[in-house]
Design a protein around this motif. Structure first.
Motif, mmCIF file in Angstrom:
data_model
loop_
_atom_site.group_PDB
_atom_site.id
_atom_site.type_symbol
_atom_site.label_atom_id
_atom_site.label_comp_id
_atom_site.label_asym_id
_atom_site.label_seq_id
_atom_site.Cartn_x
_atom_site.Cartn_y
_atom_site.Cartn_z
ATOM 1 N N ARG A 9 -10.979 -26.442 36.949
ATOM 2 C CA ARG A 9 -11.217 -26.580 35.505
ATOM 3 C C ARG A 9 -9.957 -26.969 34.744
ATOM 4 O O ARG A 9 -10.029 -27.662 33.738
ATOM 5 C CB ARG A 9 -11.748 -25.269 34.926
ATOM 6 N N THR A 11 -7.047 -28.866 33.311
ATOM 7 C CA THR A 11 -6.719 -30.295 33.277
ATOM 8 C C THR A 11 -5.321 -30.524 32.707
ATOM 9 O O THR A 11 -4.978 -31.643 32.338
ATOM 10 C CB THR A 11 -7.758 -31.108 32.464
ATOM 11 N N HIS A 13 -3.678 -29.115 29.899
ATOM 12 C CA HIS A 13 -3.359 -29.103 28.463
ATOM 13 C C HIS A 13 -2.030 -28.396 28.206
ATOM 14 O O HIS A 13 -1.290 -28.761 27.306
ATOM 15 C CB HIS A 13 -4.449 -28.362 27.666
ATOM 16 N N PRO A 55 -8.189 -24.639 26.467
ATOM 17 C CA PRO A 55 -9.316 -25.454 25.995
ATOM 18 C C PRO A 55 -10.384 -25.676 27.068
ATOM 19 O O PRO A 55 -11.499 -26.085 26.748
ATOM 20 C CB PRO A 55 -8.664 -26.794 25.609
ATOM 21 N N GLU A 56 -10.032 -25.435 28.328
ATOM 22 C CA GLU A 56 -11.004 -25.651 29.408
ATOM 23 C C GLU A 56 -11.616 -24.341 29.897
ATOM 24 O O GLU A 56 -12.401 -24.360 30.849
ATOM 25 C CB GLU A 56 -10.318 -26.362 30.588
ATOM 26 N N TRP B 40 -18.228 -30.555 23.767
ATOM 27 C CA TRP B 40 -17.588 -29.874 24.903
ATOM 28 C C TRP B 40 -18.397 -30.123 26.176
ATOM 29 O O TRP B 40 -17.863 -30.445 27.226
ATOM 30 C CB TRP B 40 -17.458 -28.371 24.628
ATOM 31 N N HIS B 44 -17.402 -32.616 29.681
ATOM 32 C CA HIS B 44 -17.335 -32.000 31.007
ATOM 33 C C HIS B 44 -18.477 -32.438 31.908
ATOM 34 O O HIS B 44 -18.756 -31.788 32.918
ATOM 35 C CB HIS B 44 -17.270 -30.473 30.864
ATOM 36 N N GLY B 324 -8.788 -34.620 23.508
ATOM 37 C CA GLY B 324 -9.954 -34.691 24.377
ATOM 38 C C GLY B 324 -10.067 -33.430 25.211
ATOM 39 O O GLY B 324 -9.436 -32.403 24.921
ATOM 40 N N GLY B 325 -10.884 -33.518 26.253
ATOM 41 C CA GLY B 325 -11.065 -32.375 27.141
ATOM 42 C C GLY B 325 -11.700 -32.865 28.424
ATOM 43 O O GLY B 325 -12.182 -33.996 28.497
ATOM 44 N N GLY B 326 -11.661 -32.002 29.452
ATOM 45 C CA GLY B 326 -12.168 -32.427 30.744
ATOM 46 C C GLY B 326 -11.170 -33.339 31.445
ATOM 47 O O GLY B 326 -9.984 -33.373 31.086
#
Lengths: 68, 378
Positions: A9, A11, A13, A55-56, B40, B44, B324-326
């Motif tokens: 999970r 990444t 950050h 955040p993840e 979110w 993902h 961003g995310g993932g």
């Protein structure tokens, strides 16, 4: 207290090691490394702060597990 | 323009009324997503919400690396590129970044006024980035015009936009080919040289792969920190109580950077395309549909944030998605954070009292929220 990170999970950050460098550090790619899975009492708040800011949602805090 | 200056109000209207909205205004139907929970989830779910070549056209003739490569292949490129932008590589750049910021401030501090965009926000990140990548600093203004030609083409129709963007893209490829050819002859201490010797999956990067990485870097590296600095200084110039806090308590600056990234979300949205038919919040989305992911709306969604519309530098939990995310989390986020922090530190140490020049109406560009004319006085 114990903490663990799910590297599938994470990444990179970097919020954890920025906010709580006593508990987390970056590896060479910027992903989370946990300095000591068993968190001493005096660093428990820091460990929680890093986890809550991921955040993840990659960091889990196991409140019941006793330190070392 | 008012909507671009205060997008948070527009985001709220979208969330409350059309959280998943079909947009047919550009000729090609697309879906705009506004809720934090949906955003979110889709960030993902790269199998369904793909970031492949068709997600966005910015003059490229092949998928940009690593943005337009989906997992699992994406990971082989991130393994190569992540270390270049990791905290351990960024930290040693701080001293020379600070020296450059100091020089830029020196040039205007006695004037009592400047266009912050032209004085600091544009030259700082572009200089840092051109040096890292290995592009000639002497051509900085030309390169900035090229990236603006891709990101903000002065087009009035979608067809005109496509033509302009493709033409500018060809010029960027030509500039990159020139630099790569020079480094093939003679290596320097820069990313282009490193890419020429880099390996992925036990083989050397191909010429095209080197170019496709550089093209993405060119656009991402020359725009986003500039837009972020514009947004942050514009906010601080209009909110003296927040500005004073930075002056009186510089230790809060890293938190202010995070909170202003959340509130302003300078990269307001990112693009995806559906690989198959799907749904979000009960709304069906067809296959092969472009999706605009409103990161700025996710970051101000009162369903997910306590006191979402308060700018609070003491916010204890800040899991914003401004990068961003993932898997596609912004590759340059650590570099960006360092630059933003150093500028806020140096600027407020040297120019603690400033405001917008009287009568200024700020014009933010859409998408990547740049402010070309940001006149500050002190």
């Amino acid at each position: 207290m114990r903490i663990s990170v799910d590297l599938d999970r994470c990444t990179g950050h970097g919020r954890c090691y920025t906010l709580a460098p006593e508990v987390y550090e970056p590896d060479d790619e910027g992903y989370c490394v946990i300095l000591a899975a068993d968190v001493p009492v005096e660093l428990a708040d820091k460990a929680r702060l890093g986890a809550r800011n991921c955040p993840e949602d990659a960091i889990t805090v196991h409140e019941d597990a006793s330190a070392g | 323009m008012a909507a671009n200056a205060n997008p948070q109000a527009i985001y709220k209207l979208m969330r409350d009324n059309v959280p998943v909205m079909e947009d047919t205004s550009t000729g090609v139907p697309s879906t705009v997503v506004a809720l934090h929970a949906d955003i979110w989830a889709l960030l993902h779910d790269p199998k369904v919400f793909s970031s492949s070549y068709d997600a966005v056209h910015i003059g490229q003739i092949r998928p940009l690396i690593p943005l337009q490569i989906d997992p699992p292949r994406h990971a082989i490129y991130r393994r190569l590129l992540d270390p270049l932008f990791a905290p351990r590589r960024v930290a040693p750049l701080e001293a020379r970044t600070r020296a450059l910021v100091t020089e830029l401030i020196d040039a205007v501090v006695d004037d009592g006024a400047c266009n912050f965009h032209a004085a600091v926000a544009e030259p700082l990140p572009s200089t840092v980035f051109l040096q890292l990548l290995g592009l000639p600093l002497a051509r900085r203004d030309e390169f900035i015009a090229l990236k603006d030609g891709i990101i903000r083409p002065p087009a009035t129709t979608p067809d005109e936009r496509t033509a302009m963007v493709n033409e500018t893209g060809a010029e960027i490829y030509a500039a990159l080919e020139e630099v790569v050819a020079a480094r093939a002859e003679q290596r320097e201490d820069d990313f282009v040289s490193a890419f020429l010797d880099a390996e992925v999956d036990g083989r050397q990067l191909s010429h095209e792969e080197v170019i496709d990485i550089c093209y993405l870097f060119f656009l991402a590296g020359l725009d986003t920190v500039t837009a972020s600095l514009d947004c942050m200084l514009a906010f601080l110039a209009r909110h003296p109580e927040h500005r004073r806090r930075l002056v009186e308590d510089p230790e809060v600056i890293p938190h202010a950077v995070e909170e202003l990234l959340r509130w302003e979300t300078p990269v307001a949205g990112v693009a995806r395309i559906t690989a198959e038919a799907t749904e979000l919040s009960g709304c069906p989305i067809p296959a092969h549909q472009p999706v605009m992911v409103m990161l700025g709306s996710a970051n101000t969604d009162e369903r997910s944030w306590p006191a979402a519309d308060e700018v609070d530098f003491d916010r204890e939990v800040n899991k914003h998605l401004a990068f961003g995310g993932g898997v596609h989390r912004c590759l340059g986020s650590h570099l960006a954070r360092m630059e933003l922090r150093v500028v806020l530190e140096e600027w407020h140490a040297r120019v603690p009292e400033y405001r917008l020049a009287d009568g200024t109406e700020l014009a933010y560009s859409q998408g990547l929220r740049q402010i070309d004319h940001l006149p500050l006085v002190w």
